[in-house]
Each structure stands twice: as structure tokens, then as C-alpha cells.
Design an enzyme around this catalytic site. Structure first.
Site, mmCIF file in Angstrom:
data_model
loop_
_atom_site.group_PDB
_atom_site.id
_atom_site.type_symbol
_atom_site.label_atom_id
_atom_site.label_comp_id
_atom_site.label_asym_id
_atom_site.label_seq_id
_atom_site.Cartn_x
_atom_site.Cartn_y
_atom_site.Cartn_z
ATOM 1 N N GLU A 1 0.889 -1.168 0.000
ATOM 2 C CA GLU A 1 0.000 0.000 0.000
ATOM 3 C C GLU A 1 0.918 1.207 0.000
ATOM 4 O O GLU A 1 1.493 1.575 1.021
ATOM 5 C CB GLU A 1 -0.915 -0.029 1.221
ATOM 6 C CG GLU A 1 -2.177 0.811 1.049
ATOM 7 C CD GLU A 1 -1.998 2.246 1.510
ATOM 8 O OE1 GLU A 1 -1.681 3.102 0.634
ATOM 9 O OE2 GLU A 1 -2.154 2.519 2.689
ATOM 10 N N CYS B 1 -2.469 9.001 2.774
ATOM 11 C CA CYS B 1 -2.174 8.424 1.464
ATOM 12 C C CYS B 1 -3.358 8.567 0.520
ATOM 13 O O CYS B 1 -3.185 8.754 -0.687
ATOM 14 C CB CYS B 1 -1.774 6.962 1.603
ATOM 15 S SG CYS B 1 -2.996 5.925 2.429
#
Length: 496
Positions: free
Chosen positions: A241, A275
Site C-alpha cells: 500500500e 495516502c
């Protein structure tokens, strides 16, 4: 707290600091490669016990841990706020979301992973077919500092619920949070099924080569590539990720005030260190001026300061990246309607709204990870979609539109999309979370997140002898002719 059964081989330590004040929050061991190997060996033994509990036993154990975290969530949030600098309310929200995901994973693991029957197909109708998802064994989790509870728990909780033991390497900026999670697990369960190892990048690198069965990594794209390269040497699978450059699209039928509010929160919450936060906004020309007025008015009332709604930049080196992106945008003709150049030595970065920024600039193409946002006028949503899809990242995205939301969302290259909300997908336990392209691959959360930490085991069991013997040297030419007729009859009829 000692994270492994064996004493650390290194006596070196490091400190975690409050990024708002520079004060020491805690002192922690720098675990060596030998320490990491010992933790993985302990986890391997614990995994046998953990798997033997079965779904019901693991669920009961995870419920005990969940209740303990819930009872002490203010304590965890306070520690998180000190190590990251984020507002206490944001830390509480993060803790609450992590608890919700833990509850979902524990209660749904059996339904998602247990053995189930599947159709054998017409040619193999004499077989009974089934599949179940088995735990891998030991999962290594390398967590980030920006959401040091919610993000790694998306791997930890799901890996544990699936039957794995876990060795967790938290960020060197938030080691206390990682140790707190492991300590409360041990308190609730009584066994070191979840362990933590602390230190710098070398400790994380050691975890990738310590014999774990999978690595779940959250961090930058560049570091993710190094993790993949290390794991490739032993064919250890990975979940990556990585970064994002998420776009928010505003159609001409959007609720403009709500879109502006969402854009600001998505860009500046957690000081922009998200993010899946909003870094780019593309607005239909019919509502561009109205949107910009709403956004600027809200941003001008928001201030990054101690005790405010926007905290400090947690990692000092990130300030230079933010400064470079803002300076580049301004040097290339962009304008800062709110905020502006980042002062030298700044711990806090003020919310910054940039317009007229070229699409090939760093502020548009690279992950900034600060409380900045670029706003661009587009002639229609086709242009907005093209630009939103125009970076190498593809993590999250947001669409504001009363009637076009689904149509627009389905054309976006992204792992997740929120319609008339922002980052809402991350809070829904049933939805998978992850990206494509330079944003990584693999998924946490939801059924996909449970399966990510397992391997499928397929079983075919013959119930009766087949009408046409296929898998034998006794097969005759007549049986092959019969097979041909059957296949043609089943699949070859009708027009081309």
C-alpha cells in the site's frame, strides 16, 4: 516491554519525539536481525496454537482484545497524538475506526474463509468440489507513521482473524503505538501471537528476510519497491500500500459547499499526511468560481498550530518535499490563494490552496503529503476524468455530483472512489482498500483483506464413476468420440 521471548541481542535504543515540541515521548530498543529472527521463530510456534483455536476460539480471543482497546481507547489516542502530533480528536477517530475493523474481521472470518462447495462443471459432474482459505502462518507487517493504528490494523486484525501470527514493525516515528498494541494483545490473550519489533529501516529490512510467509507494507512507493526486491529473493508474497495523488472531481450539478468542505478536509486533515487524502481538485467551469470562493473562505479560517485542528508535519524530512512542491508550483506560474512558501525550520505547514498550476508540475504529479491542494478548472467531466487518471498513482478518488456520481466514478482509474463524501471507503469494513499502479497492489479490509492473508486449498472428491473415463490410459477411441459429441452439444450449438 520486550517484544520477543528472547532478550534483544543489541542494547542500542532510539527515542520517539513529539513533532510539535520536539520533546521525548519514549525510548525503545533497536532490534537487530537476530532479534527479528527470534520474534519470527516465536511467532511460528504461536501460530500453531492460534490456528488450533479454530474460528470460534480466535473470535473469542479477538473480542477480548477489542474490548480492552475500546475501554482504553483514550489512552491509545493520547499516545498516538503525542507521537504523531495529530489532534486528540483525530486520534480518537482513528482508534474507533480500527476497533470497528477488528470487530468485523473477527466476526466474519469463518463465513469468508471456511470450506465451501463449488460447482464442478458439467464434464466433472461426478466430482464434489470445495475450497477453503487456510492461514499462511506468520505475517510480517511494516506500518506507517501517519495512521499508526488504523492502517497497520487493516493488516494485523485481518491476518490474525484469518489464523496467522503477526510480527509488527511500526514506524520509527510511532514505536510506542506499536508496543501498546502488542502489550494489550498479550494482556488480553496471554500469548505472543502478535509481537512487535522496533527500530529503523534495517529492522524492517530484516523482517522481510526473516522467513515470514507474507509481508504487508505501507509506505512510500520507493520503499515499497525495495521491500518487493528483498522479498523476491525468497518468493515471499507482499501486499504493497504505497503513495497516492488522489483527485476530487466536482461536476456542475454538485453541492458546491459540501464539495469545498470535503476538499479542505481531505487535503488538510492529519496535516495532509494521508495516502488517500485529496491533493488535486478538478472543477467544472460552471461552478469553478463558486467552488474556489467556498474553499478559500474555509481554508482561511483554518490554521496549523499547536492544539489546533491541523497539527505538525510528523516526519521532518517531509517538510522539504512540501516546500519543493509549493515553490515549483509558484515558479511555474501557479498562485497561492491561501498559504504560500513554507518557511525554513517550520514544524507546521499552513493549509495551502494553489491554482493555475501546470499539470506536469511536481505539485500535480508527485505525492506531496502535506496540507496543500491544487485546484484546476475543466471544461467538462471528460477532461476532469482524463486529468484525474493522468498520474502514475491510482489509490483513492472522490466525486461530487447529484446525478452523475456513479457514471464518473466507474471511469476513474483508482482502487476506491467516494461519491459525495471523502475517504468514506476506508471506514467501511466490507470494502477492500488498496491501489493500482505506483499506489501498490493487494488489498486490506473486507473479505478481500481476509483472503489476502491466506492461501486457497481446493479439493475434488469423486462421488461416483464418470460416464466417460477421462483421466486414465484405459480411455478408448469410442469414449473420446463420446466426449467430442458431449462438448459440441453443450458448447458448440447456435450461431457464431
Amino acid at each position: 516491554m520486550t517484544s520477543t521471548d528472547a532478550a534483544p541481542t543489541s542494547t542500542q535504543t532510539f527515542t520517539s519525539l513529539d513533532p510539535a515540541s520536539g520533546e521525548v515521548v519514549g525510548t525503545h530498543p533497536i532490534h537487530s536481525a537476530a532479534d527479528v529472527a527470534a520474534a519470527v521463530a516465536t511467532a511460528r510456534k504461536q501460530a500453531e496454537w492460534w490456528q488450533a483455536l479454530g474460528y470460534d476460539g480466535r473470535k473469542k480471543a479477538l473480542v477480548r482484545w477489542r474490548k480492552l482497546i475500546a475501554r482504553r481507547m483514550e489512552e491509545l489516542a493520547a499516545l498516538m497524538a503525542r507521537e504523531t502530533g495529530k489532534p486528540a480528536g483525530d486520534a480518537l477517530l482513528e482508534t474507533a475506526l480500527a476497533i470497528d475493523h477488528l470487530a468485523w474481521a473477527a466476526s466474519h472470518a469463518e463465513k469468508v474463509l471456511k470450506r465451501r462447495s463449488v460447482a464442478p462443471g458439467l464434464l466433472m459432474v461426478n466430482q464434489a468440489a470445495s475450497v477453503e482459505y487456510r492461514p499462511l502462518g506468520v505475517v510480517g507487517v511494516i506500518g506507517p507513521w501517519n495512521y499508526p493504528v488504523f492502517t497497520p490494523m487493516g493488516s494485523i486484525a485481518y491476518a490474525l482473524a484469518a489464523g496467522n501470527a503477526v510480527v509488527f514493525k511500526p514506524s520509527e516515528f510511532t514505536p510506542g503505538v506499536g508496543e501498546w498494541l502488542a502489550a494489550t494483545f498479550r494482556e488480553a490473550i496471554g500469548r505472543p501471537v502478535l509481537q512487535v519489533v522496533t527500530g529503523y529501516g534495517e529492522t524492517g529490512a530484516a523482517l522481510t528476510t526473516a522467513g515470514v510467509d507474507k509481508v504487508a507494507f505501507t509506505g512510500s512507493t520507493a520503499t515499497g519497491k525495495r521491500v518487493m526486491a528483498a522479498c523476491a529473493q525468497t518468493l515471499t508474497p507482499v501486499v504493497i500500500e504505497a503513495g497516492g495523488k488522489d483527485a476530487l472531481l466536482v461536476a456542475d450539478d454538485a453541492d458546491v459547499a459540501e464539495a469545498a468542505d470535503a476538499a479542505l478536509w481531505g487535503a488538510a486533515a492529519n496535516a495532509g499526511q494521508t495516502c488517500a487524502g485529496v491533493e488535486r481538485v478538478y472543477v467544472h467551469e460552471r461552478v469553478y468560481d463558486q467552488f474556489l470562493d467556498e474553499l478559500v473562505a474555509r481554508a482561511e479560517r483554518l490554521e496549523a498550530r499547536p492544539g489546533g485542528q491541523v497539527g505538525p508535519i510528523t516526519m521532518p524530512s517531509q517538510v522539504e518535499i512540501i516546500r519543493r512542491h509549493v515553490d515549483d508550483a509558484l515558479a511555474r506560474g501557479g498562485r497561492a490563494l491561501v498559504g504560500g512558501p513554507v518557511p525554513e525550520g517550520a514544524r507546521f505547514v499552513q493549509p495551502t490552496v494553489l491554482v493555475d498550476v501546470p499539470e506536469d508540475s511536481a505539485a500535480v504529479q508527485e505525492e506531496t503529503f502535506g496540507p496543500t491542494v491544487t485546484v484546476t478548472r475543466v471544461k467538462d467531466m471528460d477532461e476532469a476524468i482524463e486529468r484525474a487518471n493522468g498520474t502514475r498513482y491510482a489509490l483513492g478518488s472522490t466525486v461530487f455530483s447529484k446525478d452523475q456520481g456513479m457514471a464518473i466514478a466507474q471511469r476513474l482509474r483508482a482502487g476506491m472512489t467516494a461519491i459525495n463524501g471523502v475517504i468514506s471507503f476506508a471506514a467501511i469494513p466490507t470494502l477492500p482498500f488498496g491501489g493500482v499502479g505506483d499506489s501498490g497492489f493487494g488489498r486490506i479490509h473486507g473479505p478481500d483483506g481476509l483472503r489476502e492473508f491466506t492461501y486457497p486449498h481446493a479439493i475434488a472428491r469423486q462421488r461416483f464413476k464418470p460416464a466417460i473415463a477421462l483421466t486414465t490410459f484405459r480411455r478408448t477411441a469410442k469414449e473420446e468420440q463420446q466426449l467430442t459429441k458431449v462438448v459440441r452439444g453443450l458448447y458448440g450449438r447456435g450461431k457464431r
